[in-house]
Design an enzyme around this catalytic site. Structure first.
Site, PDB file in Angstrom:
ATOM      1  CG  HIS A 128      -2.235  -0.930   0.773  1.00 28.93           C
ATOM      2  ND1 HIS A 128      -3.061  -0.411   0.314  1.00 28.93           N
ATOM      3  CD2 HIS A 128      -2.530  -2.001   1.453  1.00 28.93           C
ATOM      4  CE1 HIS A 128      -4.056  -1.380  -0.129  1.00 28.93           C
ATOM      5  NE2 HIS A 128      -3.671  -2.432   0.699  1.00 28.93           N
ATOM      6  CB  CYS A 144     -17.624   1.822 -20.779  1.00 32.80           C
ATOM      7  SG  CYS A 144     -18.679   0.754 -20.207  1.00 32.80           S
TER       8      CYS A 144
HETATM    9  C1  PEP Z   1     -17.505  -4.304 -18.341  1.00 28.47           C
HETATM   10  O1  PEP Z   1     -17.734  -5.254 -18.001  1.00 28.47           O
HETATM   11  O2  PEP Z   1     -16.600  -4.208 -19.288  1.00 28.47           O
HETATM   12  C2  PEP Z   1     -17.456  -3.078 -17.576  1.00 28.47           C
HETATM   13  C3  PEP Z   1     -16.862  -1.893 -18.189  1.00 28.47           C
HETATM   14  O3  PEP Z   1     -17.714  -3.043 -16.295  1.00 28.47           O
HETATM   15  P1  PEP Z   1     -16.986  -3.512 -15.038  1.00 28.47           P
HETATM   16  O4  PEP Z   1     -15.487  -4.001 -15.478  1.00 28.47           O
HETATM   17  O5  PEP Z   1     -17.146  -2.681 -14.014  1.00 28.47           O
HETATM   18  O6  PEP Z   1     -17.532  -5.079 -14.869  1.00 28.47           O
END
Ligand code: PEP
Ligand code: MG
Length: 823
Positions: free
Chosen positions: A446, A753
């Site tokens: 950490h 994303c």
């Molecule tokens: C994904 O599943 O691609 C996403 C962006 O969500 P997480 O990584 O938070 O599950």
């Protein structure tokens, strides 16, 4: 023979890597040219130099280009544009790791392989290391290689023409040089040679592939079975057996890695990046001394201890707030764990027992905490082992209060210590501390995480000699390379000053790339937003010129808490994020937790397969009050900022309809619906991708979570190293799901994303499929914007159509790598 070009930021690194690779093929190296550094001492890459290097080693067999990181790849791609069409067609840029890839490329090229094979072999060069360290193993057989036979006999291919079993006698097993020698010998024959380790019993590998041979993990004394087919099978077998008897011709002594005498300490590791020069400040990192005698009866001892624990709790709370404000909530969460340790009833019961038996408070506390830390330190899992440091940190804090020796870490210059507890690291003042050098410590501690969050360069494992430097001794520290120069000469000082200047230039260049919109060559504007997990991330995203936030993982507000955050708390945090990125749009994802990340305040049954259980929207729909609180907070902020609400893990339209009802209830509490509010869903469940058209009436946007979509589409669990190779978002199966989504989305925009959005090879494919918005971690914003600016959508569409027809992610990667038209 194929020529090889090395593109690196560092000339020194490139020359050293070439020297190492050349050792593998003594007397028969391929032609190699280096395009590295802007001059002998300045880091950087130059597309014109890469072009000249390619021209220098060009031959009818082609050229393979290996690069280190970031702009090296961009320079190599740009160099292709400067080449004539014919030459360009002969050049392959390999995504291989530089050092391992170069070794494999040398051996494969020396064996007469074509450029495509050299590039793909090099790209698999990490297979041996991954296999040895327990990860997923790429078998790395060339695309046209025959299927692995049973090494002793096969029905398909018939019995081998020649077979043998031989022993590896080399002290270090079949390490790089002997393996390279073996592969060179095999490649000299017209034969297909397969090898298998009797000890491990894993599938046979092709003897002509260095990356595959490395996965054998052959140690001294291991028996390897050989089976060979083809006209030269017997000769190949005899040559390999003779080679094994000669110890694979491995007579060279490995030169001991040396550092300039008197300049550096031994075995240091870079734990937090950055370069600094400053005076040493040696901190008393020693543990508090337990007094021989602690006067007082057991009840008085217990009262003393409780007071000390309360003071330690106050310190911990204060530290948590300070770290949350400066480094963000994610990094501050460690202090929640410390607070829990201070209340741990099992530990306190043990301490009470000792005190009742007559020991003093400090002695009892120390004994119990030392034993708890010792138990953790013995665990197999490295993360759990790391928690021993947390126990010690809490133990020391209480001890210091018990014996009246509060720790002081207020320091300036280069802090030198044995190790730092998280609390001590949290106390470092980023305005006065230039760097940290630890005699011990670890880059995964950490303390190191906090140093990285604070932007303070850190070197760990510098050795105990560093602790004896006199106060004020000048130290030059390189947290990237893991170097510490004690009382450096003027030459060394000027070298470090150059590094500081080069780093500042690189940071400035990266910042420049990220300014302004990401517009494709044909004029299409692509949103490049950021994924966030804290308010601090939002600030980093704003500094990186992200076009808003495409995913705010709101879980950070909930995990590690014993009660859910209030509406007001949530409003404060969502508002701080939106303000940091204003006027950019902020996509707030509703709570995405489940059995894999349970929350203490949510009742959840234990599930055999939490990833397939009650997570994401499934869970929040089961907890309407919690869901409503979150949506009220989000809708409140939406009155002042462009906000989108996004639901995770959606599988059915019914879930969206149910969730929208809760949004309506939230809006009723907040007042009128803000104009800018948008409601969308994540596409993470393959069925949802295929049913996109049915969601269209209910959503304003789709955002593909490629991390989960990939794990569900390929049945390859996220984070499971043994299937990590399978879980590639560029698998054509995953791409077909995204293509179906884009085709059926109609007017609803599609963004991505998941991590795939930050993969430079994926960007043209995603844009070609119809994605118009990408959301990536803040440090990747500049690179992705730059990548977008290189793309023409007409070319991208063609490449993505071809990608859908590929048979594997590796083929898609090779396709995009070779799609020079894109550059
Ligand atoms: C994904 O599943 O691609 C996403 C962006 O969500 P997480 O990584 O938070 O599950
Ligand atoms: Mg997800």
């Amino acid at each position: 023979m194929v020529g090889i070009v090395v593109v690196s930021h560092s000339r020194t690194l490139a020359h050293a890597a070439v020297e190492l690779a050349a050792q593998m093929v003594p007397g028969n190296p391929p032609a190699v040219a280096i395009a590295a550094g802007l001059d002998d001492g300045t880091f950087g890459t130059d597309a014109v130099a890469v072009q000249q290097a390619i021209e220098q080693v060009d031959s009818p067999d082609g050229v393979v280009v290996l690069c280190d990181l970031g702009s090296a790849v961009l320079s190599a791609e740009m160099a292709l544009e400067f080449l004539g069409v014919e030459l360009r067609a002969r050049v392959v840029i390999s995504p291989a790791p530089l050092v391992e890839g170069l070794v494999v490329a040398f051996v494969t090229a020396a064996g007469g392989a074509p450029a495509s094979e050299v590039a793909s072999e090099a790209a698999n060069a990490l297979a041996g290391k991954i296999g040895q360290l327990g990860g997923a193993v790429a078998t790395a057989a060339p695309a046209d290689a025959p299927a692995p036979p049973d090494v002793a006999n096969t029905v398909d291919q018939g019995p081998p023409t020649a077979s043998a079993t031989f022993v590896v006698t080399n002290a270090h097993g079949l390490h790089a040089r002997p393996a390279a020698r073996l592969v060179s010998i095999v490649r000299g024959f017209d034969a297909r040679v397969w090898l298998r380790s009797v000890r491990t019993g894993t599938a046979p590998v092709l003897g002509s592939s260095l990356s595959a041979v490395a996965t054998l993990g052959a140690r001294q004394g291991d028996h390897l079975e050989l089976a060979a087919w083809g006209p030269d099978a017997s000769r190949a077998r005899d040559a390999v057996v003779a080679l094994a008897e000669r110890g694979f011709d491995d007579v060279a002594e490995v030169a001991a890695a040396t550092r300039p005498a008197g300049r550096t300490t031994g075995g240091p590791v870079g734990a937090a990046p950055g370069v600094a020069i400053g005076p040493a400040h040696v901190m008393d990192g020693g543990r508090p001394v337990i007094p021989d005698h602690e006067p007082g009866l057991p009840d008085a001892q217990w009262t003393r201890l409780m007071k000390a624990v309360q003071l330690a709790r106050d310190d911990t709370d204060a530290t948590r707030h300070r770290v949350a404000a400066t480094a963000g909530d994610t990094d501050a969460a460690i202090f929640d764990a410390h607070a829990l340790l201070l209340d741990d009833p099992a530990l306190l019961d043990d301490v009470r027992e000792r005190i009742d038996a007559g020991d003093g408070a400090a002695l009892s506390w120390d004994a119990v905490m030392t034993s708890a830390a010792g138990n953790l330190a013995k665990l197999a899992d490295s993360y759990q082992r790391g928690r021993a440091a947390d126990v010690r940190s809490v133990a020391d804090l209480v001890l210091r209060h018990l014996i009246g020796a509060p720790a002081s870490t207020k320091a300036a210059g280069v802090v030198v210590a044995t190790d730092l507890t998280p609390a001590q690291a949290a106390d470092l003042d980023r305005d006065t501390v230039q760097a940290v050098v630890l005699a011990g410590g670890s880059p995964t501690s950490h303390a190191a995480i906090l140093a990285r969050a604070y932007g303070i360069p850190m070197v760990t494992g510098a050795g105990t000699a560093i602790l004896s430097v006199a106060e004020g001794t000048p130290l030059a520290v390189d947290g990237d390379r893991g170097e510490v120069a004690v009382d450096p000469s003027e030459d060394v000082l000027s070298e470090f000053r150059e590094r500081i200047a080069a780093r500042q230039d690189a940071l400035a260049a990266a910042a420049k790339m990220s300014v302004g919109a990401a517009v494709t060559r044909d004029g299409t504007v692509i949103t490049v937003a950021a994924n966030l997990g804290s308010v601090d991330d939002a600030r980093a995203a704003a500094a990186a010129h992200a076009d808003g936030a495409g995913l705010v993982r709101t879980e950070f507000l909930f995990v590690g808490k014993t009660v859910a955050p209030t509406r007001d708390e949530q409003v404060r945090v969502y508002r701080a994020i939106a303000e940091s990125l204003h006027p950019g749009r902020v996509v707030l994802r509703t709570l995405d937790v489940g059995g894999d990340k349970p929350l203490p305040f949510l009742r959840q049954a234990t599930e055999a397969n939490p990833f397939l259980g009650e997570r994401g929207i499934r869970l929040t729909l089961q907890h309407p009050d919690l869901f409503l609180d979150q949506l009220v907070a989000m809708c409140t902020v939406a009155r002042d900022h462009p906000v989108s609400v996004m639901f995770p893990m959606v599988a059915t339209v019914a879930e969206v309809i149910a969730a929208r009802r809760v949004v309506d209830a939230a809006l009723a509490e907040v007042g009128a619906k803000p104009d800018s509010l948008r409601i969308g869903i994540m596409i993470e469940v393959p069925a949802a991708a295929l049913k996109a058209a049915t969601f269209v009436p209910y959503v304003d946007f789709f955002s593909v979570g490629t991390n989960d979509l990939t794990q569900y589409a390929l049945a390859a669990e996220r984070g499971n190293q043994s299937v990590a190779e399978l879980a590639d978002g560029l698998d054509p199966g995953v791409l077909r799901l995204i293509a179906a989504l884009c085709n059926d989305a109609g007017p609803v925009p599609v963004s991505v994303c998941g991590e795939l959005a930050a993969d430079p090879l994926a960007v043209p494919v995603l844009l070609g499929l119809g994605v118009r918005s990408l959301s990536v971690v803040p440090p990747a914003v500049a690179l992705v914007k730059q990548r977008v600016r290189e793309i023409d959508l007409v070319d991208a569409r063609r490449v993505s159509a071809e990608a859908l027809a590929c048979e594997s992610a590796a083929q898609v990667r090779a396709l995009v790598t070779n799609a020079v038209e894109l550059n």
